[in-house]
Design an enzyme around this catalytic site. Structure first.
Site, PDB file in Angstrom:
ATOM      1  N   TYR A   1     -39.075   8.427  -4.335  1.00 27.31           N
ATOM      2  CA  TYR A   1     -38.566   7.604  -3.759  1.00 27.31           C
ATOM      3  C   TYR A   1     -38.620   5.947  -4.333  1.00 27.31           C
ATOM      4  CZ  TYR A   1     -34.675  10.805  -1.677  1.00 27.31           C
ATOM      5  OH  TYR A   1     -33.652  11.586  -1.568  1.00 27.31           O
TER       6      TYR A   1
ATOM      7  N   LEU B   1     -32.627  11.494   4.792  1.00 30.23           N
ATOM      8  CA  LEU B   1     -32.739  12.908   5.274  1.00 30.23           C
ATOM      9  C   LEU B   1     -30.761  13.094   4.846  1.00 30.23           C
ATOM     10  CD1 LEU B   1     -33.274  12.179   9.561  1.00 30.23           C
ATOM     11  CD2 LEU B   1     -34.558  13.409   7.428  1.00 30.23           C
ATOM     12  N   HIS B   2     -30.767  13.385   3.783  1.00 26.05           N
ATOM     13  CA  HIS B   2     -29.183  14.259   2.879  1.00 26.05           C
ATOM     14  C   HIS B   2     -28.754  14.962   4.265  1.00 26.05           C
ATOM     15  CE1 HIS B   2     -29.767  11.009  -0.042  1.00 26.05           C
ATOM     16  NE2 HIS B   2     -31.155  11.843  -0.642  1.00 26.05           N
ATOM     17  N   ASP B   3     -30.021  16.050   3.387  1.00 26.91           N
ATOM     18  CA  ASP B   3     -29.489  17.583   3.913  1.00 26.91           C
ATOM     19  C   ASP B   3     -29.444  17.541   5.063  1.00 26.91           C
ATOM     20  OD1 ASP B   3     -28.588  18.216   1.420  1.00 26.91           O
ATOM     21  OD2 ASP B   3     -30.932  19.771   1.196  1.00 26.91           O
TER      22      ASP B   3
END
Ligand code: RIB
Ligand code: CA
Length: 303
Positions: A226, A237-239
């Site tokens: 990143y 915190l995509h998922d």
């Protein structure tokens, strides 16, 4: 809420599964695996490792190894490491996969828990498209399908136009958006507003040495990516945001619209508004600080 997570663990997938294990309002009844961040056999091994680490007594059903459409998949080793868990590359094989393939397991669980089951898909949508094909009642048996994928109002991450989960099987995603499913889309539009920084991971590791410590260890690699790519001081915190959307929809600003996926050309994998399609609840904004707080609070309760 009865939940199955369809997953390609994957660093942020591991975080999402840990969150689900800690959440008192979630009853996690299984994991199904998919290619994506890794090859599917690595996803399944990692999922079984997490089930053991989190002391969950749930099945892991292995899903599709390839896309339904043209296969443009290569594991995201530069993002998630060679085995899916960053610098940690010695991951033991624990237990065995469930006897049923993922799509059959999803169909059976949706039938058994008719009107109650939520599926949170945090990898490419091949297993979900397969389940829709397998059982004409699958869509109406589900309470909700919550997808981490797409970038409707913002640029993509794997290409300028496309988000990785949708890009890796654009055809399957397009079929899912064509089906009359009660769907919530949690895309980059919101997940990039939930930055988790190294200090957050270190705080988590202190409060939860075993699970939080593991998440902190595997995330160092992810955070480096990143930083290099976007100069960001944290990771999305995509998922986990998608799992949180399953139980905390009021934390999101939602617009309802049909969607299709671009299937060829330079914009392949892009998620586009299409009013002729069945409505999807697309998350456009989020209380990002609230998501970060809730994630930490709950995962910190684990050993
Ligand atoms: O674009 C983010 C998504 O792609 C997440 O699900 C991540 O795990 C990767 O699969
Ligand atoms: Ca994922």
């Amino acid at each position: 809420m009865k939940l199955i997570i369809d997953t390609d663990p994957g660093i942020d997938d591991a975080m999402a599964i840990a969150y689900a294990a800690a959440a008192p309002d979630i009853e996690l009844i299984g994991l199904t695996t998919i290619f994506g961040n890794t090859h599917v056999h690595q996803s399944s091994r990692n999922a079984r490792f997490l089930v053991d680490k989190l002391s969950l007594n749930i099945p892991v059903a292995e899903g599709a190894p390839f896309a339904r459409g043209e296969d443009r998949h290569a594991p995201s080793e530069h993002v998630h490491g060679p085995e899916g868990f960053g610098d940690i590359t010695e991951i033991p094989q624990i237990g065995e996969n469930h006897a049923q393939p993922a799509a059959e397991f999803l169909v059976e669980m949706a039938r058994k828990h008719r009107g109650e089951l939520v599926i949170c898909a945090i990898g490419p949508l091949t297993n979900i498209a397969d389940a829709i094909k397998l059982d004409p009642e699958f869509a109406s048996n589900l309470a909700n399908l919550v997808i981490m994928g797409g970038a409707v109002f913002c640029p993509g991450n794997i290409t300028e136009h496309a988000e990785a989960n949708i890009y890796h099987d654009a055809k399957a995603a397009n079929e899912v958006f064509a089906a009359p499913l009660p769907t919530v889309l949690v895309g980059l539009d919101v997940t990039l507003k939930t930055l988790y920084e190294i200090a957050d991971f270190e705080n988590l590791a202190q409060k939860s040495p075993e699970v939080g410590g593991f998440l902190c260890d595997i995330s160092r690699f992810y955070l480096k990516f990143y930083k290099e790519i976007g100069g960001l001081e944290g990771c999305g915190l995509h998922d986990s945001t998608a799992v949180i959307a399953c139980t905390h929809e009021p934390m999101f600003e939602i617009v309802e619209t049909g969607l299709h996926v671009v299937l060829d050309g330079p914009e392949i994998g892009a998620t586009r508004v299409n009013p002729a399609r069945p409505p999807v609840r697309v998350c456009r904004d989020v209380d990002g600080a609230g998501v970060v707080r809730l994630f930490t609070e709950r995962v910190a309760s684990l050993p």
